[in-house]
Design a protein around this motif. Structure first.
Motif, PDB file in Angstrom:
ATOM      1  N   LYS A  81       0.837  -1.194   0.000  1.00 18.49           N
ATOM      2  CA  LYS A  81       0.000   0.000   0.000  1.00 18.49           C
ATOM      3  C   LYS A  81       0.872   1.244   0.000  1.00 18.49           C
ATOM      4  CE  LYS A  81      -3.915   2.185   2.342  1.00 18.49           C
ATOM      5  NZ  LYS A  81      -4.901   2.088   3.454  1.00 18.49           N
ATOM      6  N   ILE A  82       0.472   2.237  -0.793  1.00 13.72           N
ATOM      7  CA  ILE A  82       1.288   3.434  -0.999  1.00 13.72           C
ATOM      8  C   ILE A  82       0.675   4.619  -0.274  1.00 13.72           C
ATOM      9  CG2 ILE A  82       2.068   5.108  -2.726  1.00 13.72           C
ATOM     10  CD1 ILE A  82       2.382   2.809  -4.672  1.00 13.72           C
ATOM     11  N   ARG A  83       1.518   5.390   0.391  1.00 13.75           N
ATOM     12  CA  ARG A  83       1.078   6.648   0.980  1.00 13.75           C
ATOM     13  C   ARG A  83       0.970   7.669  -0.152  1.00 13.75           C
ATOM     14  NH1 ARG A  83       3.412   9.980   6.234  1.00 13.75           N
ATOM     15  NH2 ARG A  83       2.878  12.035   5.437  1.00 13.75           N
ATOM     16  N   GLY A  84      -0.250   8.149  -0.399  1.00 17.30           N
ATOM     17  CA  GLY A  84      -0.516   8.944  -1.585  1.00 17.30           C
ATOM     18  C   GLY A  84       0.269  10.229  -1.696  1.00 17.30           C
ATOM     19  N   ASP A  85       0.467  10.939  -0.565  1.00 17.19           N
ATOM     20  CA  ASP A  85       1.120  12.236  -0.667  1.00 17.19           C
ATOM     21  C   ASP A  85       2.625  12.135  -0.858  1.00 17.19           C
ATOM     22  OD1 ASP A  85       1.455  11.203   1.846  1.00 17.19           O
ATOM     23  OD2 ASP A  85       1.090  13.068   2.921  1.00 17.19           O
ATOM     24  N   LEU A  86       3.220  11.013  -0.470  1.00 16.83           N
ATOM     25  CA  LEU A  86       4.670  10.855  -0.611  1.00 16.83           C
ATOM     26  C   LEU A  86       5.050   9.837  -1.682  1.00 16.83           C
ATOM     27  CD1 LEU A  86       5.853  10.906   3.118  1.00 16.83           C
ATOM     28  CD2 LEU A  86       5.836  12.785   1.481  1.00 16.83           C
ATOM     29  N   GLY A  87       4.101   9.012  -2.079  1.00 18.31           N
ATOM     30  CA  GLY A  87       4.379   8.044  -3.131  1.00 18.31           C
ATOM     31  C   GLY A  87       5.275   6.892  -2.723  1.00 18.31           C
ATOM     32  N   ILE A  88       5.304   6.551  -1.413  1.00 17.12           N
ATOM     33  CA  ILE A  88       6.119   5.430  -0.950  1.00 17.12           C
ATOM     34  C   ILE A  88       5.241   4.445  -0.192  1.00 17.12           C
ATOM     35  CG2 ILE A  88       8.237   6.787  -0.830  1.00 17.12           C
ATOM     36  CD1 ILE A  88       7.872   6.994   2.180  1.00 17.12           C
ATOM     37  N   THR A  89       5.680   3.189  -0.129  1.00 18.35           N
ATOM     38  CA  THR A  89       4.902   2.157   0.544  1.00 18.35           C
ATOM     39  C   THR A  89       4.926   2.341   2.062  1.00 18.35           C
ATOM     40  OG1 THR A  89       6.837   0.708   0.541  1.00 18.35           O
ATOM     41  CG2 THR A  89       5.279   0.462  -1.281  1.00 18.35           C
ATOM     42  N   TYR A  90       3.954   1.708   2.742  1.00 20.37           N
ATOM     43  CA  TYR A  90       3.825   1.885   4.191  1.00 20.37           C
ATOM     44  C   TYR A  90       5.032   1.338   4.952  1.00 20.37           C
ATOM     45  CZ  TYR A  90      -0.983   3.665   4.340  1.00 20.37           C
ATOM     46  OH  TYR A  90      -2.099   4.449   4.240  1.00 20.37           O
ATOM     47  N   ASP A  91       5.638   0.261   4.463  1.00 24.64           N
ATOM     48  CA  ASP A  91       6.805  -0.253   5.180  1.00 24.64           C
ATOM     49  C   ASP A  91       7.980   0.712   5.066  1.00 24.64           C
ATOM     50  OD1 ASP A  91       6.901  -0.810   2.470  1.00 24.64           O
ATOM     51  OD2 ASP A  91       7.987  -2.689   2.697  1.00 24.64           O
ATOM     52  N   LEU A  92       8.172   1.292   3.872  1.00 26.79           N
ATOM     53  CA  LEU A  92       9.250   2.273   3.718  1.00 26.79           C
ATOM     54  C   LEU A  92       8.951   3.541   4.515  1.00 26.79           C
ATOM     55  CD1 LEU A  92      10.174   1.984  -0.073  1.00 26.79           C
ATOM     56  CD2 LEU A  92      11.352   0.999   1.907  1.00 26.79           C
ATOM     57  N   ASP A  93       7.682   3.913   4.589  1.00 19.08           N
ATOM     58  CA  ASP A  93       7.343   5.101   5.365  1.00 19.08           C
ATOM     59  C   ASP A  93       7.562   4.862   6.851  1.00 19.08           C
ATOM     60  OD1 ASP A  93       6.425   7.804   5.430  1.00 19.08           O
ATOM     61  OD2 ASP A  93       4.548   7.091   6.291  1.00 19.08           O
ATOM     62  N   THR A  94       7.394   3.627   7.309  1.00 21.46           N
ATOM     63  CA  THR A  94       7.700   3.304   8.702  1.00 21.46           C
ATOM     64  C   THR A  94       9.170   3.561   8.998  1.00 21.46           C
ATOM     65  OG1 THR A  94       5.956   1.624   8.773  1.00 21.46           O
ATOM     66  CG2 THR A  94       7.691   1.470  10.440  1.00 21.46           C
ATOM     67  N   LEU A  95      10.039   3.130   8.088  1.00 20.72           N
ATOM     68  CA  LEU A  95      11.470   3.391   8.256  1.00 20.72           C
ATOM     69  C   LEU A  95      11.760   4.887   8.212  1.00 20.72           C
ATOM     70  CD1 LEU A  95      12.912   0.587   5.924  1.00 20.72           C
ATOM     71  CD2 LEU A  95      12.527   0.492   8.388  1.00 20.72           C
ATOM     72  N   ARG A  96      11.084   5.585   7.299  1.00 21.07           N
ATOM     73  CA  ARG A  96      11.272   7.038   7.190  1.00 21.07           C
ATOM     74  C   ARG A  96      10.850   7.733   8.475  1.00 21.07           C
ATOM     75  NH1 ARG A  96       8.554  11.746   6.076  1.00 21.07           N
ATOM     76  NH2 ARG A  96       6.601  10.618   6.402  1.00 21.07           N
ATOM     77  N   LEU A  97       9.726   7.300   9.044  1.00 17.49           N
ATOM     78  CA  LEU A  97       9.250   7.899  10.287  1.00 17.49           C
ATOM     79  C   LEU A  97      10.235   7.673  11.426  1.00 17.49           C
ATOM     80  CD1 LEU A  97       5.453   6.981  10.147  1.00 17.49           C
ATOM     81  CD2 LEU A  97       6.436   9.272  10.034  1.00 17.49           C
ATOM     82  N   ILE A  98      10.766   6.462  11.523  1.00 12.97           N
ATOM     83  CA  ILE A  98      11.741   6.177  12.583  1.00 12.97           C
ATOM     84  C   ILE A  98      12.946   7.102  12.460  1.00 12.97           C
ATOM     85  CG2 ILE A  98      13.342   4.443  13.492  1.00 12.97           C
ATOM     86  CD1 ILE A  98      11.278   2.314  12.680  1.00 12.97           C
ATOM     87  N   ASP A  99      13.468   7.228  11.249  1.00 13.16           N
ATOM     88  CA  ASP A  99      14.609   8.126  11.033  1.00 13.16           C
ATOM     89  C   ASP A  99      14.250   9.562  11.376  1.00 13.16           C
ATOM     90  OD1 ASP A  99      16.270   6.097  10.194  1.00 13.16           O
ATOM     91  OD2 ASP A  99      15.901   6.411   8.054  1.00 13.16           O
ATOM     92  N   ALA A 100      13.047   9.982  10.969  1.00 11.44           N
ATOM     93  CA  ALA A 100      12.631  11.366  11.207  1.00 11.44           C
ATOM     94  C   ALA A 100      12.475  11.645  12.700  1.00 11.44           C
ATOM     95  CB  ALA A 100      11.321  11.639  10.471  1.00 11.44           C
TER      96      ALA A 100
END
Length: 494
Positions: A81-100
Motif C-alpha cells: 500500500k502506498i502513501r498517496g502524498d509521498l508516493g512510498i509504501t507503508y513499510d518504507l514510510d515506517t522506516l522514514r518515520l523512525i529516522d525522522a
C-alpha cells in the motif's frame, strides 16, 4: 496564502492539554495520534498557517516524557500500500518515520505489526527491523471485532497479542496512514497493562474532524474527502449529545468503537472515565482558527483537489470508482464551483485547446495565472515553471534563462545514452539546467532565487503528469490537480 490558523497558540495549548490528560490518568497515557504526525500536508492545506510539522513541534515540548510506538497493518505491507502524498509504501514510510523521529531527538520504542497472519512481506519486514535493532511485536486479528465485546476483552482477544514493553509516561501511537490499527493497539495495551497491575489511560489526538466546528463546515467535509477510500463519515456524536446536550462532531469509526472502549474501561476499572468519543479527544485545533473564511476557502479547494486526485487514481488502477463519486457528492452538498475556486483549471484547458497539446497553468501568489505549453524542447511542466519564475523575477518572457549549450547535452544524454525517445526536458531536468546556467547567467540566478515563491501555489495540468514531474511539484509545495487522462492512448505509462 491568507493565514487562518495560529501555529504558536496551537503548540502551547495542545501540549498543555495532553499533560493535563496524563495527570488525570495517574501518570501513564496511551495517546493515539490520528492522521499524520510528520508531513501533515492535508492539515496545512485546509488550515492555512498550520505547518506540516506543527504536531511534532508541539510534541517536542514534552520529548523527555514520551516514547513512540508505530503501528503498521501487516496486510498493507503485503499489498505494498502506498502513501498517496509521498508516493512510498507503508513499510518504507515506517522506516522514514523512525529516522525522522530519531533525527529530532524523539525516542522510538517499537513497531507493532497489526492484523498479523504470517504474511510473507510482513515477515521479511519484521526481520529487517529486528536486524536493525528495532523491537517488533505482533497483534492478531480478533474474530468479531469490534462488536463481540466479551471475546475482544478476554485472553483469546486482546490477551493473545504480544505485550509491548514501554518505559515512559506518554506513549504516542502513530502509523504511516489510516487503517493501521492504532486504536486497537492502544486498547490491547490497556488490557495487557491491567493484567500486570499497571494503571494506564487512553486518549485520542485526532486533528480531523474538528469536534467544535459544524458538521458541514468545509474543513470537516474536506476530511471526509480525504478519507473517501475508507468510507469514513462525519457524524454528530450521539453519546456526547445525550450526556451533555452539546452538539459535537466525530466520525463513524470512533462512534462505532466507543462501546468497546467503554466495556474495556469497565473491565479494568469498574467504570469508564468517558461518556462519549468526544470526551476521549484532546484536540485543540478548533480553538486556534483565526480566520474562518480563509480556512473555508482553503478546504473547498482541497475537496476539489481530492476529487481530481481520486479520478486520476481510478484511471491508474489505484482507487475504486466509488471514491471519486463520493467526493463529487460532497462537492455538490457544498455547491462548490471549481471555476471560481480554481481558475487555473480553465486557463490550462484553454491553453491546451489553443495549442492542441497538453498544457499546465499555475496561479502565482498575487493571483496572476501563468501557463506552459508543450514545445520541442520542454514539456508543459518544465515550461510553466520557467514562465512562472520569469514572471516572479520580472524577467521578459522572451529572455532565455537556459542556453542551448546547456540544453543540448542533456537531450543527447537522454536520447543517445539513456534510451529515451522524447528529448523534451522534464521539470527536474530543467531545474538542474537552470541551476547550471545560474553560475554565469544573471537572469537565471534571479529566476532560481524565486523558486520558494511557488510553495502553496495552485496548479492544474490537462493530462496526468509523469511521476517525475508530479514529484517535482510535490517537493516544491505546489498544490496540483490533473484532468483524468493521458497524453497518449498507450496502455503502459511510466
Amino acid at each position: 496564502m491568507k493565514l487562518g490558523f495560529d501555529h504558536d497558540k496551537y503548540t502551547r495549548m495542545q501540549s498543555e492539554r495532553i499533560m493535563q490528560r496524563i495527570d488525570e490518568f495517574g501518570g501513564k497515557l496511551y495517546l493515539e495520534l490520528g492522521g499524520k504526525l510528520f508531513d501533515d500536508f492535508h492539515a496545512s492545506r485546509v488550515l492555512p498557517g498550520f505547518q506540516p510539522d506543527s504536531k511534532v513541534q508541539m510534541l517536542l515540548k514534552m520529548k523527555d516524557k514520551e516514547e513512540i510506538l508505530i503501528a503498521v497493518n501487516a496486510n498493507d505491507i503485503e499489498t505494498s500500500k502506498i502513501r498517496g502524498d509521498l508516493g512510498i509504501t507503508y513499510d518504507l514510510d515506517t522506516l522514514r518515520l523512525i529516522d525522522a523521529f530519531r533525527s529530532i531527538g524523539l525516542y522510538v520504542g517499537s513497531v507493532v505489526l497489526t492484523r498479523w497472519a504470517g504474511q510473507p512481506a510482513a515477515v521479511a519486514f519484521e526481520q529487517r527491523l529486528n536486524a536493525q535493532g528495532i523491537k517488533t511485536y505482533r497483534h492478531y486479528p480478533i474474530e468479531g471485532y469490534p462488536t463481540n465485546i466479551e471475546h475482544i476483552v478476554s485472553d483469546d482477544g486482546f490477551g493473545r497479542n504480544d505485550y509491548v514493553e514501554t518505559t515512559r509516561p506518554l506513549v504516542l501511537v502513530t502509523a504511516p496512514g489510516p487503517g493501521s490499527g492504532k486504536m486497537a493497539t492502544c486498547l490491547s495495551q490497556l488490557y495487557q497493562e491491567n493484567r500486570r497491575g499497571i494503571k494506564a489511560g487512553y486518549a485520542k489526538f485526532e486533528t480531523f474532524p474538528i469536534w467544535n466546528l459544524p458538521l458541514k463546515h468545509p474543513v470537516n467535509v474536506a476530511y471526509e474527502a480525504a478519507t473517501a477510500d475508507l468510507s469514513d463519515v462525519n457524524m454528530i456524536d450521539p453519546f456526547h449529545l445525550e450526556a451533555y446536550g452539546q452538539t459535537t462532531v466525530n466520525y463513524n469509526r470512533d462512534i462505532e468503537i466507543f462501546p468497546v472502549l467503554n466495556a474495556l474501561f469497565e473491565h479494568v476499572w469498574g467504570k469508564s472515565p468517558y461518556k462519549s468519543p468526544t470526551d476521549m479527544g484532546v484536540n485543540m485545533v478548533g480553538y486556534c482558527i483565526t480566520d474562518d473564511d480563509a480556512c473555508r476557502e482553503a478546504a473547498e479547494k482541497e475537496i476539489i483537489r481530492r476529487y481530481y486526485t481520486a479520478r486520476c487514481s481510478f484511471l491508474q488502477g489505484h482507487a475504486a470508482k466509488e471514491e471519486a463519486e463520493k467526493i463529487l457528492l460532497l462537492m455538490k452538498q457544498l455547491n462548490l464551483n471549481e471555476a471560481e475556486l480554481r481558475p487555473v483549471m480553465a486557463a490550462a484547458r484553454a491553453k491546451a485547446e489553443t495549442t492542441g497539446h497538453p498544457a499546465l497553468a499555475i496561479e502565482l501568489p498575487n493571483g496572476e495565472i501563468v501557463t506552459g505549453k508543450t514545445t520541442d524542447l520542454l514539456g508543459p511542466s518544465a515550461a510553466v515553471i520557467l514562465n512562472a519564475l520569469k514572471k516572479l523575477a520580472r524577467i521578459p518572457k522572451k529572455a532565455h534563462l537556459i542556453s542551448p549549450e546547456v540544453i543540448e547535452p542533456v537531450q543527447d544524454l537522454k536520447c543517445k545514452y539513456l534510451g529515451n525517445h522524447n528529448p523534451r526536458l522534464h521539470s527536474d531536468e530543467v531545474l538542474v539546467a537552470l541551476s547550471v546556467s545560474a553560475a554565469t547567467n544573471y537572469n537565471a540566478a534571479r529566476a532560481l532565487s524565486k523558486l520558494p515563491k511557488l510553495k502553496n501555489c495552485e496548479a492544474h495540468s490537462t493530462v496526468i503528469l509523469p511521476a517525475v514531474d508530479d514529484n517535482t511539484f510535490r517537493r516544491l509545495g505546489v498544490t496540483l490537480t490533473c484532468d483524468p487522462g493521458y497524453q497518449s492512448h498507450k496502455l503502459y505509462h511510466k
